[in-house]
Design a protein around this motif. Structure first.
Motif, PDB file in Angstrom:
ATOM      1  N   ARG A 165       0.825  -1.202   0.000  1.00 37.82           N
ATOM      2  CA  ARG A 165       0.000   0.000   0.000  1.00 37.82           C
ATOM      3  C   ARG A 165       0.866   1.262   0.000  1.00 37.82           C
ATOM      4  NH1 ARG A 165      -4.828  -2.206   0.801  1.00 37.82           N
ATOM      5  NH2 ARG A 165      -4.892  -4.206   1.908  1.00 37.82           N
ATOM      6  N   GLU A 190      -4.198   5.644   3.449  1.00 37.28           N
ATOM      7  CA  GLU A 190      -4.222   5.340   2.020  1.00 37.28           C
ATOM      8  C   GLU A 190      -5.450   5.986   1.391  1.00 37.28           C
ATOM      9  OE1 GLU A 190      -3.893   1.405  -0.817  1.00 37.28           O
ATOM     10  OE2 GLU A 190      -5.350   1.346   0.812  1.00 37.28           O
ATOM     11  N   GLN A 191      -5.216   6.715   0.297  1.00 35.51           N
ATOM     12  CA  GLN A 191      -6.336   7.225  -0.499  1.00 35.51           C
ATOM     13  C   GLN A 191      -6.747   6.119  -1.459  1.00 35.51           C
ATOM     14  OE1 GLN A 191      -7.773  10.691  -0.631  1.00 35.51           O
ATOM     15  NE2 GLN A 191      -9.327   9.384  -1.575  1.00 35.51           N
ATOM     16  N   ARG A 192      -7.951   5.599  -1.273  1.00 38.68           N
ATOM     17  CA  ARG A 192      -8.418   4.459  -2.054  1.00 38.68           C
ATOM     18  C   ARG A 192      -9.797   4.775  -2.588  1.00 38.68           C
ATOM     19  NH1 ARG A 192      -7.863  -1.860  -0.303  1.00 38.68           N
ATOM     20  NH2 ARG A 192      -9.218  -2.750  -1.885  1.00 38.68           N
ATOM     21  N   ASN A 193      -9.872   5.023  -3.911  1.00 40.43           N
ATOM     22  CA  ASN A 193     -11.114   5.463  -4.537  1.00 40.43           C
ATOM     23  C   ASN A 193     -11.604   6.702  -3.801  1.00 40.43           C
ATOM     24  OD1 ASN A 193     -10.984   3.281  -6.350  1.00 40.43           O
ATOM     25  ND2 ASN A 193     -11.958   1.926  -4.852  1.00 40.43           N
ATOM     26  N   ILE A 224     -13.317  -0.899   3.568  1.00 39.04           N
ATOM     27  CA  ILE A 224     -12.363  -0.869   2.445  1.00 39.04           C
ATOM     28  C   ILE A 224     -13.094  -0.671   1.119  1.00 39.04           C
ATOM     29  CG2 ILE A 224     -10.604  -2.220   3.621  1.00 39.04           C
ATOM     30  CD1 ILE A 224     -11.586  -4.661   2.170  1.00 39.04           C
TER      31      ILE A 224
END
Length: 224
Positions: A165, A190-193, A224
């Motif tokens: 990540r 974490e930038q996730r979508n 998530i």
């Protein structure tokens, strides 16, 4: 000598408590051995991690060995992580808001305006104060004011919960005047979508307390 022995046994009992969901230590001799000689951190293989049938996080309390605790309840944005002996840590959007069974008990965090953790730490206004009231049941203090400000730092890579990540470290400068307490907490995001996910944290709950390390092991599917 008696006082030192008592501290050793108390320290050992806490270590054994944190390890309660994965190992079983019963005798006083075993407790002393734990305190004197220590235990290795628990680190699951990927096969062992995938075999878990519940969400879980790694936890490390100060110098005590790292273990993992399971998700007992998910209610709204709150996640209740519990060991088999009653130690619980409650998180909300990655921040520890309550704890029970540890020497220092935090029992609530209530932001007066915008909750920076609900907003996403990568979206906060840096070095802007965020005010909250906090409850500390172990100190018999309720509704005391705290101030937090945040700074976004470097990006790094880490393998967490089975995947590599790209994480941005965010530091929180926290002060609680009523406790004469200030500290710097760390969050790896974490930038996730459209989500900002806190995968790892180091947070200090109160004065003269060790850091509590949390890291996602098997994430809850809604997160998530």
């Amino acid at each position: 000598m008696e006082m030192r022995f008592s501290k050793v046994v108390i320290s050992a009992a806490l270590a054994a408590s944190l390890l309660g969901c994965t190992q079983d230590y019963k005798s006083a001799k075993e407790l002393v051995d734990i305190a004197v000689n220590g235990l290795p951190d628990i680190q699951l293989s990927e096969e062992e991690r995938l075999a878990l049938n519940f969400a879980a996080v790694y936890i490390k309390y100060g110098e005590h060995p790292k273990t993992y605790i399971a998700l007992a309840k998910a209610q709204g944005d709150e996640r209740v992580w519990a060991a088999s002996d009653g130690i619980t840590v409650v998180t909300r959007n990655g921040q520890i808001i309550r704890s029970d069974g540890l020497p220092f008990a935090s029992s609530g965090v209530h932001y007066l305006k915008q909750d920076p953790f609900a907003q996403g730490l990568l979206s906060v206004e840096e070095n802007t104060p965020y005010l909250a009231t906090r409850d500390y049941i172990s100190e018999d203090l309720f509704g005391v004011t705290s101030e937090s400000s945040f700074t976004v730092h470097e990006t790094s890579q880490a393998v967490i919960a089975g995947s590599e990540r790209q994480l941005q470290r965010v530091s929180e400068q926290l002060s609680v005047p009523a406790l004469k307490f200030s500290t710097t907490n760390q969050y790896w995001v974490e930038q996730r979508n459209n989500k900002q996910i806190i995968w790892r944290t180091e947070q200090q709950l109160g004065p003269n307390q060790p850091m509590v390390f949390l890291e996602s092991l098997m994430p809850f599917f809604e997160d998530i």
